[in-house]
Design a protein around this motif. Sequence first.
Motif, PDB file in Angstrom:
ATOM      1  N   ILE A 264       0.793  -1.185   0.117  1.00 34.29           N
ATOM      2  CA  ILE A 264       0.147  -0.037   0.106  1.00 34.29           C
ATOM      3  C   ILE A 264       1.026   1.208  -0.174  1.00 34.29           C
ATOM      4  CG2 ILE A 264      -1.521   1.617   1.353  1.00 34.29           C
ATOM      5  CD1 ILE A 264      -2.967  -0.295  -0.192  1.00 34.29           C
ATOM      6  N   GLU A 265       1.984   1.163   0.532  1.00 34.95           N
ATOM      7  CA  GLU A 265       2.667   2.385   0.837  1.00 34.95           C
ATOM      8  C   GLU A 265       3.474   2.799  -0.451  1.00 34.95           C
ATOM      9  OE1 GLU A 265       5.814   2.157   3.818  1.00 34.95           O
ATOM     10  OE2 GLU A 265       4.331   1.901   5.264  1.00 34.95           O
ATOM     11  N   VAL A 279      -8.123  12.417  -3.701  1.00 36.35           N
ATOM     12  CA  VAL A 279      -8.405  10.729  -3.944  1.00 36.35           C
ATOM     13  C   VAL A 279      -8.729   9.989  -2.762  1.00 36.35           C
ATOM     14  CG1 VAL A 279      -7.105   8.876  -4.874  1.00 36.35           C
ATOM     15  CG2 VAL A 279      -6.796  11.158  -5.898  1.00 36.35           C
ATOM     16  N   VAL A 280      -9.714   9.242  -3.103  1.00 33.02           N
ATOM     17  CA  VAL A 280     -10.144   8.144  -2.045  1.00 33.02           C
ATOM     18  C   VAL A 280      -9.742   6.798  -2.457  1.00 33.02           C
ATOM     19  CG1 VAL A 280     -11.960   7.173  -0.693  1.00 33.02           C
ATOM     20  CG2 VAL A 280     -11.896   9.746  -1.080  1.00 33.02           C
ATOM     21  N   THR A 281      -8.974   6.159  -1.894  1.00 30.33           N
ATOM     22  CA  THR A 281      -8.249   4.923  -2.258  1.00 30.33           C
ATOM     23  C   THR A 281      -9.536   3.769  -1.637  1.00 30.33           C
ATOM     24  OG1 THR A 281      -6.235   5.646  -2.195  1.00 30.33           O
ATOM     25  CG2 THR A 281      -6.585   3.193  -2.497  1.00 30.33           C
ATOM     26  N   SER A 289      -4.857  -3.428   7.450  1.00 31.74           N
ATOM     27  CA  SER A 289      -4.191  -3.131   8.737  1.00 31.74           C
ATOM     28  C   SER A 289      -4.203  -1.706   8.946  1.00 31.74           C
ATOM     29  CB  SER A 289      -2.795  -3.616   8.328  1.00 31.74           C
ATOM     30  OG  SER A 289      -2.190  -2.594   7.699  1.00 31.74           O
ATOM     31  N   ARG A 290      -4.125  -1.237  10.279  1.00 32.96           N
ATOM     32  CA  ARG A 290      -3.959   0.073  10.564  1.00 32.96           C
ATOM     33  C   ARG A 290      -2.839   0.783  10.025  1.00 32.96           C
ATOM     34  NH1 ARG A 290      -6.714   3.156  14.363  1.00 32.96           N
ATOM     35  NH2 ARG A 290      -7.795   1.084  15.144  1.00 32.96           N
ATOM     36  N   LEU A 296      -2.607   5.638   3.951  1.00 29.75           N
ATOM     37  CA  LEU A 296      -3.467   6.231   2.992  1.00 29.75           C
ATOM     38  C   LEU A 296      -3.987   7.442   3.227  1.00 29.75           C
ATOM     39  CD1 LEU A 296      -5.529   2.967   1.827  1.00 29.75           C
ATOM     40  CD2 LEU A 296      -3.612   4.252   0.699  1.00 29.75           C
ATOM     41  N   GLN A 297      -4.117   7.972   4.482  1.00 26.01           N
ATOM     42  CA  GLN A 297      -4.535   9.563   5.110  1.00 26.01           C
ATOM     43  C   GLN A 297      -3.445  10.322   4.865  1.00 26.01           C
ATOM     44  OE1 GLN A 297      -6.599   7.778   8.795  1.00 26.01           O
ATOM     45  NE2 GLN A 297      -7.594   9.818   8.115  1.00 26.01           N
TER      46      GLN A 297
END
Length: 580
Positions: A264-265, A279-281, A289-290, A296-297
Amino acid sequence: MYLRKTQRRNRDGSVVRYLQLANNHRINGTTQAEVLVNLGREDNLDVDALRRLVASINRYLGDEDDASAPLGAEAGPLSVDSARPFGAIWLLDGLWRMLEIDKALAGVLGPRRFRTDVERVIFALVANRAIAPSSKLAAADWVTHTVAVPGLATMDKDQAMRAMDLLVSADAQGEVSRAVFFSAANLLNLEVDLIFFDTTSTYFERDGEAEADQDGGGVLRRFGHSKDHRRDLPQIVIGLAVTREGIPVRVWVWPGNTSDMTVIEQVKDDLRDWRLGRVVTVTDSGFSSRENMAYLQRAGGHYICGVKMREGSEQAAQALSRQGRYQQVRDNLRVKEVKLTSDPGRRWIICHNPVEAERDAARREAQLEAIRQELERIAAARAADVNKAQAKAARQGNKRISAKPGDAVHRKAECALRDHPSLGRWLKQHPSTGRLSIDAVKVKAEANLDGKYLIATSDPDLTPEDVALGYKNLLEAEAAFRTMKTTLDLRPVYHRLDERITAHVLLCWLALLLIRVAERRTGQTWRTINRELSRVHQVTLAGPAGRLTQTTKLTPAQAQLFKDCGIAPPPKMTGLQPAE
């Protein structure tokens, strides 16, 4: 001046045709036909008189052609040199240029010159992947002998491999993906406020992993969790980001042992460099995972993520246990928003599909019924064994055997039922006797989850309906993977070098981009489009006067496909080469 045909239909249904000598005049901006001579009915036409007229005109013009030849005859015999499928390739080439992929490739490949047009070779490989997927050697033969590719008469395997290497080197930092995406986004007015991301894996027809070389190559082909259920073969992991319209944004390739939680990173960083704005992923529960959600934020981004309900976090369990009313948003979708004081930065959306709930209940009841029947069969077999043992003891005069069915030895059928991949989850085993029974607590807990799925989001502005529908659109990414694996034949991969493996995935991504645009514009599946347009052929005719390339006449359905895609149909005649 020309010969004009008109017709009239009689009452009995017969058709009478007339021949006229006419001339066109332009009057007030419109073209009007002026009839000079009425030559009469076609079936009563004096053909010999027309031939004499043609001969007289030829003598006046100094043309000594034989006027006694039948009307409409050509200057000499014609032969068909080739007839190659052309329609689907012409459509893909039109979309390729409309999306300015050719310019994007030219920009990232730079001013380097080659004896072959690298952009045309890359397009040919992409078209082959979309129309008739095959190996690169077969693709070169396909271009040379089977189809007509605009701007590319022949191609060999070495040219294909060199073009793939150049494509990978140009896209080392995502330059090709970036250029292609922004060109497509501008022309198609793509909405990129929601980006859907998912991963899949694809395997190799090789027995072992690759060995890393001194340059760091050979690291992609690794064993890992196979989503194709081929754990016996090495694989790679592929990530794909798509828009809400299903248009693929970017593709990533990782080693086969890469975990979903670790990518994700990189995805966030790569898309952030594109400066897409807000953008909202959207991801599924494999990325929940937290740490991933927090990443993503960053930089003002947000996420919509599916959350595991059965092995989820404590917050997920609390959200599912909260009472409240559902809001009906679709015929088959109800949503309920839950906010937790222990987790103020997230919103939890519980979605319920009544139709899916009925399916879950029916599926579970069918499995429970199969378990009941199997337990009854095992108990009956155990009782039969006890009866046989008692009867044998009675015949031998031993009256001390009084075993009960529940005390009989453990049976292999019980082990098989307990370890069953779908039925074993509903069973519990008695700690002392080892007997199996249905776990009523587990059944009740699962019944409470029928038709439900849990979503977490960090976006404070989206309505629960938008969050639920946005997550459902994650199916677009899954549909893209299905298309890549089936229509485009992504798997299995036969390449050995990491660069060629990455290039193979990039070619599939470009082919997916073209066919998704064609599907969105026509409203038809690519399978239908490809089948219909593959009937359009480019025919090469040769005769004493030279060579001529002609396209077969389009049917209304074929012409409509080109029109819907905004692509001009292929010209009727091209490639006129007079004889020397």
